[in-house]
Scaffold this active site. Structure first.
Site, mmCIF file in Angstrom:
data_model
loop_
_atom_site.group_PDB
_atom_site.id
_atom_site.type_symbol
_atom_site.label_atom_id
_atom_site.label_comp_id
_atom_site.label_asym_id
_atom_site.label_seq_id
_atom_site.Cartn_x
_atom_site.Cartn_y
_atom_site.Cartn_z
ATOM 1 C CD GLU A 1 -17.991 -84.279 -22.537
ATOM 2 O OE1 GLU A 1 -17.202 -85.142 -22.051
ATOM 3 O OE2 GLU A 1 -17.795 -83.371 -23.293
ATOM 4 C CD GLU B 1 -18.393 -77.740 -24.596
ATOM 5 O OE1 GLU B 1 -17.423 -78.326 -24.899
ATOM 6 O OE2 GLU B 1 -18.872 -77.839 -23.364
#
Ligand code: XIL
Length: 367
Positions: free
Chosen positions: A175, A280
């Protein structure tokens, strides 16, 4: 007359034995492969009863919760039966491992690795550097740019080095992009500059030249700017020979995410030529966070469809780019999206470890 009858008999017998012989020799020409145990046609990862032979087109995995792994037999047996890849949900994050400079907490990560090895399951490391998992001692650290590089170097060398040969791939950086495509602020960016990104990959490669190195992020299914920025980042790293092997698309989606945007996120990332990991995956049912919502057949059907089309979009990639498909958890109540006050049902198994409609959506996506 009698002799004639006998010879007719003889010719018939001769013909029959030749036929038998022909069948036999054919059998030796194309031997029928012996089955290795029974393969369950009804599971996403098709393991046999002896050698954990996988005949799925790509690995399926789950994020593993360490305390449940330690305490629940049914959780362990489900993971062993259903998955051939696993990602530590939390135990390999910097906040959990790094207690201070040169001080590490390895017990939980070691436990998870031992479980994976004992059951012949691949481990995907998650994650070396994440703005949201920075221990206080690092946030409070003071020093020169070189000092900051040194603590990053020490940490990555220690962690990747410890699991060298035991972990097949790492989310090196997690991220690092904002939704608008700009670089996210973090201590490493502040103290080292944008070059910290190259360093993360170079240090990981130094620690284990054989481990596959991934960049992991979310949101490319809803942000065009982020999708472009991700591919630009990869192109930039590759142009400077920074070692990067794959992209993790987190894919935290919800039941209303349009199919086309999921497909676009996957095909766009694949244009880089790197391996793609749906890293995920979960499908939020109660994304409006309603305390009173209950799971029903309409919601289950909508969720199943998202499982199916995402699996299919991933399956449509070239085989060499399909690194794996990982769910962010195993059963619903354990998901990071489920809380005591707000229920949710994002995962393929219910709280009794029964396969949900979502699970069958995966099987349909593989057809
Ligand atoms: C989450 C875990 O699921 C939670 O248990 C933890 O409290 C916070 O982190 N993106 C990621 C994951 O890359 O590491 C996050 O996992 C979920 C979002």
């Amino acid at each position: 007359m009698k002799i004639q009858k006998l010879s007719k008999h003889f010719v018939f017998l001769l013909f029959f034995s030749c036929l038998l012989q022909a069948c036999k020799s054919e059998e030796t020409v194309t031997p029928i492969p012996k089955p290795i145990g029974t393969i369950n046609p009804d599971t996403i990862v098709k393991k046999d009863s002896t050698g954990l032979r996988n005949v799925s087109p790509f690995p399926f995995g789950a994020a593993i919760n360490i305390s449940t792994l330690k305490s629940s037999t049914i959780y362990r047996s489900t993971v062993i039966r259903e998955f051939n890849s696993l990602t530590p949900e939390n135990v390999m994050k910097m906040k959990n491992i790094s207690l201070g400079r040169g001080q590490y907490f390895w017990d939980d990560a070691d436990y998870l690795i031992a479980f994976a090895q004992a059951n012949k399951i691949r481990v995907h490391g998650h994650t070396l550097v994440w703005y949201n998992s920075t221990p206080a001692w690092i946030t409070n650290f003071t020093g020169t740019t070189d000092d900051w590089k040194a603590i990053l170097h020490e940490y990555i060398l220690a962690v990747v080095g410890r699991y060298k040969g035991k972990i097949q791939s790492w989310d090196v950086l997690n991220e690092a992009l904002n939704d608008d495509g700009t670089f996210r602020d973090c201590v490493w960016l502040q103290h080292i500059g944008i070059g910290y990104i190259d360093l993360c990959y170079q240090y990981a490669h130094e620690a284990d030249p054989n481990v596959l190195l991934f960049y992991n992020d979310y949101g490319t299914e809803y942000s065009t700017a982020k999708r472009t920025a991700l591919n630009n980042l990869v192109a930039d790293l590759k142009s400077r020979n920074v070692p990067i092997d794959g992209i993790g698309l987190q894919m935290h989606i919800n039941i209303n995410r349009p199919n086309s945007t999921i497909q676009t996120a996957i095909t766009t990332a694949a244009q880089t030529g790197l391996k793609i990991h749906i890293s995920e995956f979960d499908v939020d049912v109660n994304y409006q966070k309603l305390a009173t919502l209950t799971y029903n057949t309409t919601l289950a059907a909508a969720q199943k469809d998202k499982y199916k089309i995402t699996t299919k979009a991933f399956f449509d990639l070239p085989a060499s780019q399909r690194y794996g498909f990982t769910f962010w958890g195993v059963y619903d109540s354990q998901s990071w999206l489920s809380t005591a006050t707000v229920p949710d049902w994002p995962l393929p198994f219910d709280n009794d470890f029964n396969k949900k409609d979502a699970y069958y959506g995966i099987l349909e996506g593989l057809k």
